[in-house]
Write a protein that holds these residues in place. Sequence first.
Motif: not given
Length: 291
Positions: A139-142, A145, A191, A193, A240, A242-243
Amino acid sequence: MQQQDPRHQYPAPPYEQEPQPHPGSDQKMAPKADHGETSYKGSGRLAGRKALITGADSGIGRAIALTFAREGADVLIAYLSEEQDAQETVRLVEETGQKAIAVGGDIQDEAHCQALVKRAVDAFGQLDILVNNAAFQMSHTSIDELSTEEFDKTFRTNVYAMFYLCKAALPLLKPGGSIINTTSIQAYMPDPSLLAYAATKAAIANFTKALAKEAIEKGIRVNAVAPGPVWTPLIPSTMPEEKTKTFGQDTLFGRAAQPIELAPIYVLLAAQEGSFITGEIYGATGGRPIA
């Protein structure tokens, strides 16, 4: 299994899971994943069948291997490098009285995929079921990345390997054989991400429907299963923290699925009871639409 309220049948978030290095280990899952160890009872629906399952060391793949064995199938367990997890799957299969072979290696390599098919036929004398289940994600925020190398690895693991294995196995499967691919809710509700992973899962769904039209001319059925969030080592090793702790809370059940909740669908698609099913995508998404 005793009738239960499915909302509360398994643990719900927040999960206590700590991050894991990729590809993750089933031994370190908290809460522990349920692969059907104590719950699934077979009825001989796959008696005499021989199956090759990728990514069968843990998660959905382990649950498929165990349920197939309890239905009477011998299983080749293909895995990347998770030797301890793979040997636990072997133990569970062998406890049923069925044969199990664990073969490590990277399915990005076409020669390895061809060797897996050959090993299954050499060991069991035939191949009846191919399950393309192994997958890679990060997973990536952008998109910035996401490297070209990782994008390529994701497609080679999730799509190319499926192509390699189907191409090697299809000439050896006899009428009544079955190919089952694992796509995802991400093919339909991507998604950002999981940009690369979601794209591969859409490709798998499309590939499944196209190959089904060719394979049925040989009496072979090709279908796919589209899981929603499932509690496997892939989650804490690629998402991440938190996810991971809230994973699956946005389903109608308020929780992630356990691997055993997916495996019976693969049994149906492999068994003769599914004889009129081909080119289908079976969703087990926790209530999210796949169409």
